[in-house]
Scaffold this motif. Structure first.
Motif, PDB file in Angstrom:
ATOM      1  N   ALA A 175      79.921  31.961  76.585  1.00 36.97           N
ATOM      2  CA  ALA A 175      80.683  32.758  75.605  1.00 36.97           C
ATOM      3  C   ALA A 175      79.730  33.441  74.617  1.00 36.97           C
ATOM      4  O   ALA A 175      79.936  34.596  74.219  1.00 36.97           O
ATOM      5  CB  ALA A 175      81.671  31.859  74.871  1.00 36.97           C
ATOM      6  N   MET A 176      78.646  32.729  74.241  1.00 33.36           N
ATOM      7  CA  MET A 176      77.665  33.315  73.297  1.00 33.36           C
ATOM      8  C   MET A 176      76.948  34.502  73.915  1.00 33.36           C
ATOM      9  O   MET A 176      76.737  35.525  73.270  1.00 33.36           O
ATOM     10  CB  MET A 176      76.589  32.272  72.927  1.00 33.36           C
ATOM     11  CG  MET A 176      76.989  31.171  72.007  1.00 33.36           C
ATOM     12  SD  MET A 176      78.029  31.698  70.699  1.00 33.36           S
ATOM     13  CE  MET A 176      79.628  31.400  71.405  1.00 33.36           C
ATOM     14  N   ILE A 177      76.579  34.321  75.202  1.00 35.54           N
ATOM     15  CA  ILE A 177      75.886  35.418  75.896  1.00 35.54           C
ATOM     16  C   ILE A 177      76.811  36.636  75.967  1.00 35.54           C
ATOM     17  O   ILE A 177      76.383  37.775  75.769  1.00 35.54           O
ATOM     18  CB  ILE A 177      75.431  34.957  77.311  1.00 35.54           C
ATOM     19  CG1 ILE A 177      74.315  33.928  77.162  1.00 35.54           C
ATOM     20  CG2 ILE A 177      74.950  36.141  78.159  1.00 35.54           C
ATOM     21  CD1 ILE A 177      73.964  33.177  78.425  1.00 35.54           C
ATOM     22  N   PHE A 178      78.096  36.359  76.204  1.00 38.36           N
ATOM     23  CA  PHE A 178      79.055  37.468  76.226  1.00 38.36           C
ATOM     24  C   PHE A 178      79.119  38.142  74.855  1.00 38.36           C
ATOM     25  O   PHE A 178      79.054  39.363  74.747  1.00 38.36           O
ATOM     26  CB  PHE A 178      80.442  36.962  76.640  1.00 38.36           C
ATOM     27  CG  PHE A 178      81.464  38.062  76.690  1.00 38.36           C
ATOM     28  CD1 PHE A 178      81.584  38.868  77.816  1.00 38.36           C
ATOM     29  CD2 PHE A 178      82.298  38.318  75.605  1.00 38.36           C
ATOM     30  CE1 PHE A 178      82.497  39.899  77.862  1.00 38.36           C
ATOM     31  CE2 PHE A 178      83.216  39.344  75.639  1.00 38.36           C
ATOM     32  CZ  PHE A 178      83.324  40.148  76.771  1.00 38.36           C
ATOM     33  N   MET A 179      79.230  37.313  73.798  1.00 36.22           N
ATOM     34  CA  MET A 179      79.350  37.856  72.428  1.00 36.22           C
ATOM     35  C   MET A 179      78.154  38.710  72.030  1.00 36.22           C
ATOM     36  O   MET A 179      78.291  39.798  71.474  1.00 36.22           O
ATOM     37  CB  MET A 179      79.451  36.697  71.415  1.00 36.22           C
ATOM     38  CG  MET A 179      80.851  36.235  71.111  1.00 36.22           C
ATOM     39  SD  MET A 179      80.798  34.742  70.091  1.00 36.22           S
ATOM     40  CE  MET A 179      80.334  35.405  68.505  1.00 36.22           C
ATOM     41  N   ALA A 180      76.967  38.192  72.312  1.00 35.42           N
ATOM     42  CA  ALA A 180      75.764  38.860  71.801  1.00 35.42           C
ATOM     43  C   ALA A 180      75.137  39.825  72.796  1.00 35.42           C
ATOM     44  O   ALA A 180      74.545  40.832  72.390  1.00 35.42           O
ATOM     45  CB  ALA A 180      74.735  37.805  71.402  1.00 35.42           C
ATOM     46  N   GLY A 181      75.267  39.536  74.100  1.00 34.83           N
ATOM     47  CA  GLY A 181      74.574  40.352  75.089  1.00 34.83           C
ATOM     48  C   GLY A 181      75.488  41.298  75.850  1.00 34.83           C
ATOM     49  O   GLY A 181      75.273  42.523  75.853  1.00 34.83           O
TER      50      GLY A 181
ATOM     51  N   ILE B 106      77.646  24.528  78.646  1.00 36.96           N
ATOM     52  CA  ILE B 106      77.279  25.713  79.438  1.00 36.96           C
ATOM     53  C   ILE B 106      78.315  26.817  79.223  1.00 36.96           C
ATOM     54  O   ILE B 106      77.966  27.996  79.025  1.00 36.96           O
ATOM     55  CB  ILE B 106      77.144  25.349  80.941  1.00 36.96           C
ATOM     56  CG1 ILE B 106      75.914  24.450  81.140  1.00 36.96           C
ATOM     57  CG2 ILE B 106      77.033  26.597  81.808  1.00 36.96           C
ATOM     58  CD1 ILE B 106      75.816  23.796  82.505  1.00 36.96           C
ATOM     59  N   ALA B 107      79.597  26.426  79.234  1.00 34.48           N
ATOM     60  CA  ALA B 107      80.663  27.426  79.039  1.00 34.48           C
ATOM     61  C   ALA B 107      80.553  28.073  77.648  1.00 34.48           C
ATOM     62  O   ALA B 107      80.759  29.289  77.499  1.00 34.48           O
ATOM     63  CB  ALA B 107      82.024  26.761  79.216  1.00 34.48           C
ATOM     64  N   THR B 108      80.210  27.273  76.631  1.00 38.61           N
ATOM     65  CA  THR B 108      80.088  27.827  75.275  1.00 38.61           C
ATOM     66  C   THR B 108      78.884  28.770  75.189  1.00 38.61           C
ATOM     67  O   THR B 108      78.963  29.834  74.555  1.00 38.61           O
ATOM     68  CB  THR B 108      79.970  26.699  74.223  1.00 38.61           C
ATOM     69  OG1 THR B 108      80.970  25.724  74.506  1.00 38.61           O
ATOM     70  CG2 THR B 108      80.176  27.213  72.820  1.00 38.61           C
ATOM     71  N   TYR B 109      77.787  28.396  75.844  1.00 38.36           N
ATOM     72  CA  TYR B 109      76.634  29.311  75.873  1.00 38.36           C
ATOM     73  C   TYR B 109      77.003  30.606  76.602  1.00 38.36           C
ATOM     74  O   TYR B 109      76.553  31.692  76.232  1.00 38.36           O
ATOM     75  CB  TYR B 109      75.420  28.641  76.528  1.00 38.36           C
ATOM     76  CG  TYR B 109      74.612  27.835  75.544  1.00 38.36           C
ATOM     77  CD1 TYR B 109      73.969  28.450  74.474  1.00 38.36           C
ATOM     78  CD2 TYR B 109      74.505  26.462  75.652  1.00 38.36           C
ATOM     79  CE1 TYR B 109      73.249  27.715  73.544  1.00 38.36           C
ATOM     80  CE2 TYR B 109      73.791  25.708  74.739  1.00 38.36           C
ATOM     81  CZ  TYR B 109      73.168  26.336  73.689  1.00 38.36           C
ATOM     82  OH  TYR B 109      72.465  25.615  72.763  1.00 38.36           O
TER      83      TYR B 109
ATOM     84  N   THR C 218      74.732  26.282  67.471  1.00 42.69           N
ATOM     85  CA  THR C 218      76.153  25.942  67.297  1.00 42.69           C
ATOM     86  C   THR C 218      76.818  25.450  68.587  1.00 42.69           C
ATOM     87  O   THR C 218      77.524  24.436  68.553  1.00 42.69           O
ATOM     88  CB  THR C 218      76.936  27.117  66.693  1.00 42.69           C
ATOM     89  OG1 THR C 218      76.167  27.675  65.634  1.00 42.69           O
ATOM     90  CG2 THR C 218      78.278  26.682  66.160  1.00 42.69           C
ATOM     91  N   PRO C 219      76.608  26.106  69.735  1.00 48.86           N
ATOM     92  CA  PRO C 219      77.250  25.575  70.953  1.00 48.86           C
ATOM     93  C   PRO C 219      76.820  24.145  71.247  1.00 48.86           C
ATOM     94  O   PRO C 219      77.652  23.304  71.595  1.00 48.86           O
ATOM     95  CB  PRO C 219      76.763  26.527  72.055  1.00 48.86           C
ATOM     96  CG  PRO C 219      76.421  27.780  71.360  1.00 48.86           C
ATOM     97  CD  PRO C 219      75.892  27.369  70.021  1.00 48.86           C
TER      98      PRO C 219
END
Lengths: 280, 311
Positions: free
Chosen positions: A183-189, A178-181, A78-79
């Motif tokens: 955010a994903m790392i923050f959400m999931a990790g 990169i910024a969206t990834y 998605t990102p």
């Protein structure tokens, strides 16, 4: 609904996306990978038992692993699909012309986002026949599958909103991705890490669990944790016994990510065009 | 009508545009002349509602770009100096997309698109992919796109830049046709003689300031203090140069001996110019012709931007 169907940006984006060979090869490789995994798992399970039978509990395990793989796919793809929607138009020098048309900023953002989501949905739906193999062996209810797909849809919407917002705010596509990834790392990790820390902190001293709204909050916004409670409802009770907060995770997840999506879309719409009257 | 009142755009302490007051009357073509970075594109971007002014306002058909940008977008057709096209979209689909973006109904678009392609001589490229068109064709297609919603005001930022001579001529012909259709056109170009041919009036901008505005002839007339006189004689030019050097209003005499011509700048009035000619005849200088050299827009621009103050 008519606005959705007649949205020029949506129609154009879908046209361009489905004319691109990359879209179809992407879906093809995704389905090949899923097929290899599912048939490999069934083959291993039946050959290890030596009986040739595939038990319902194994079927459920397969379903759970596939569900997590698909969640990973959503978080991963998605990102890349959404974070370039506006910034790439800017880089290709097509954005200025688009912004001088009489389309509203909402129409443009909505069209861009919906086309990305539509493609991801197609990808998920195209995997349904493979997914459905688990029904042959039992152990999974259709309602469970339905709720898992609703969960996917909400997660998709949230990530797509973040991607489109960052694509609007950040000029360069690569930086937006990169910024969206991030955010994903923050959400999931990162939220999972904070969840563990919060539980540890709440258990300090007496050793017995005490009320920990923070731990509950981190669990609420962590997609893998919420997915776990949807796959294994008893996990919800276990988590509740740790945090002492009696609200199901999916409730908080739905509220949080719906609000986040609305906020991101609002910001993207606001920032797409300059505010001509700001200096007054 | 296009009007700007005290339009200013500032980046930090740098003025990209300073107190621009401009009026472009209906159904006229206004040429915007200026060196790179003078403020032309900044002005156009503000008029196209893409850039917020720091101060002042601009009006399109009386509608403020700062107060009602959405309505302004419906009134204008904008062509930027640099633009891209979408890959894998055909010429017809490209125009169809923008037509839909302006809320034009599918049936109307189906009638409109062939007409526009005919206007810009691209009817034979209707089913070709836009990213495969030549630069000149893309420029013409972009112009057709700017016309799709039939705006009565066109804002064209360097529409002929980067085109080869043939494409430039084609673009000029299309613009003439649009002028004949009664469109109000604001156009910028660094090909100044081209503007002189088709513009009703021009504005010269330098360092963000409008330093001259009026009809091409008006601006040339305002340059009288720097007019160039050309004298052709029968015989050697060397002999007559001392006579002209004595005149206080003459400067920078250029000797074109092979043509029996001298050319110089003259700062005097028309009466003084007449007396100079009389004296030359009295001195029996064999003058064949004594004429004012036509100043083209290029010369005007160079003179103005060198710092000659005008009206």
């Amino acid at each position: 609904m008519k606005t959705l169907v007649t949205n020029p940006v949506l129609i154009k984006e879908l046209k361009l996306r489905f004319r691109n060979l990359k879209s179809f090869t992407g879906i093809l490789f995704y389905l090949i990978a899923m097929s290899i995994f599912v048939f490999g798992f069934i083959f291993l399970a039946t050959s290890l038992t030596g009986s040739g039978f595939f038990r319902p509990d194994e079927s459920f395990m397969l379903f759970s692993i596939m569900t997590y793989i698909q969640l990973g796919l959503i978080l991963f793809i998605t990102p890349a699909l959404t974070a370039g929607t506006v910034s790439s138009e800017r880089e290709k020098q097509t954005l200025n012309i688009l912004l001088t048309t009489s389309q509203t900023s909402f129409q443009i953002i909505f069209g861009k986002m919906t086309s990305s989501i539509a493609f991801l949905l197609l990808m998920i739906v195209s995997g349904l026949p493979i997914y459905s193999l688990v029904f042959l062996y039992g152990g999974v209810s259709p309602s469970q599958l339905f709720f898992i797909f609703l969960f996917y849809l909400l997660t998709l919407l949230a990530i797509a909103s973040i991607g489109v917002m960052l694509s609007t705010l950040i000029r360069k596509t690569i930086v937006a991705i990169i910024a969206t990834y991030g955010a994903m790392i923050f959400m999931a990790g990162v939220t999972a890490f904070f969840l563990l820390i919060s539980i540890q902190v709440s258990q300090m001293g007496s050793g017995a669990p005490s009320m920990s709204p923070m731990a509950h909050f981190w669990a609420t916004i962590n997609p893998p944790a919420v997915m776990l409670t949807l796959l294994q409802p008893p996990m919800q009770d276990q988590l509740q016994s740790l945090t002492m907060v009696p609200i199901p995770l999916w409730v908080g997840y739905t509220i949080f990510y719906l609000l986040l999506s609305v906020a991101c879309i609002f910001l993207a719409v606001k920032k797409l065009r300059v505010n001509m009257n700001k200096y007054k | 009508m296009i009007e700007t009142i005290g339009l200013t755009k500032k980046y930090g302490s740098f003025y990209a545009l300073q107190d621009l007051n401009l009026v472009v009357e209906d159904s006229t073509v206004f040429g915007f002349v200026g060196a790179n970075g003078a403020g032309k594109s900044t002005t156009f971007s503000i008029l196209a509602t893409l850039l917020q002014p720091t101060a002042g306002d601009a009006f399109i058909n009386g509608i403020s770009v700062t107060k009602n940008p959405q309505e302004v977008r419906r009134q204008i057709g904008y062509m930027p100096d640099f633009f891209g096209v979408y890959d894998q979209l055909k010429t017809e689909e490209y125009l169809d997309f923008y037509g839909a973006s302006y809320g034009i109904k599918p049936k109307e678009r189906a009638v409109l698109i062939p007409k526009l392609l005919e206007l810009v001589n691209l009817e034979h490229k209707r089913y070709d992919y836009v990213d495969l068109l030549s630069r000149g064709m893309k420029q013409r297609l972009c112009l057709a796109r700017a016309l799709i919603h039939d705006p009565n005001i066109l804002i064209l930022d360097e529409p002929a830049s980067g085109l080869d001579p043939r494409a430039r001529v084609e673009m000029r012909d299309i613009l003439r046709e649009l002028k004949a259709m009664g469109k109000t056109i604001l156009i910028s170009s660094h090909i100044l003689p081209e503007l002189a041919e088709m513009c009703d009036s021009i504005g010269v901008i330098d360092n963000g300031k409008l330093i001259a505005q009026g009809s091409v002839h008006d601006i040339q007339a305002q340059l009288q203090s720097e007019k160039v006189l050309r004298v052709k004689v029968a015989g050697d030019t060397q002999a007559i140069i001392p006579f002209f050097e004595m005149d206080p209003f003459v400067s920078q005499i250029e000797d074109q001996r092979e043509k029996n011509v001298i050319q110089f700048f003259y700062r005097g009035t028309e009466e003084e110019q007449m007396r100079l000619l009389q004296r030359a005849i009295e001195q029996k200088i064999p003058i064949l012709s004594f004429a004012e050299e036509e100043t083209d827009l290029e010369d005007v621009f160079m003179a103005i931007t060198k710092g000659v103050e005008i009206g």
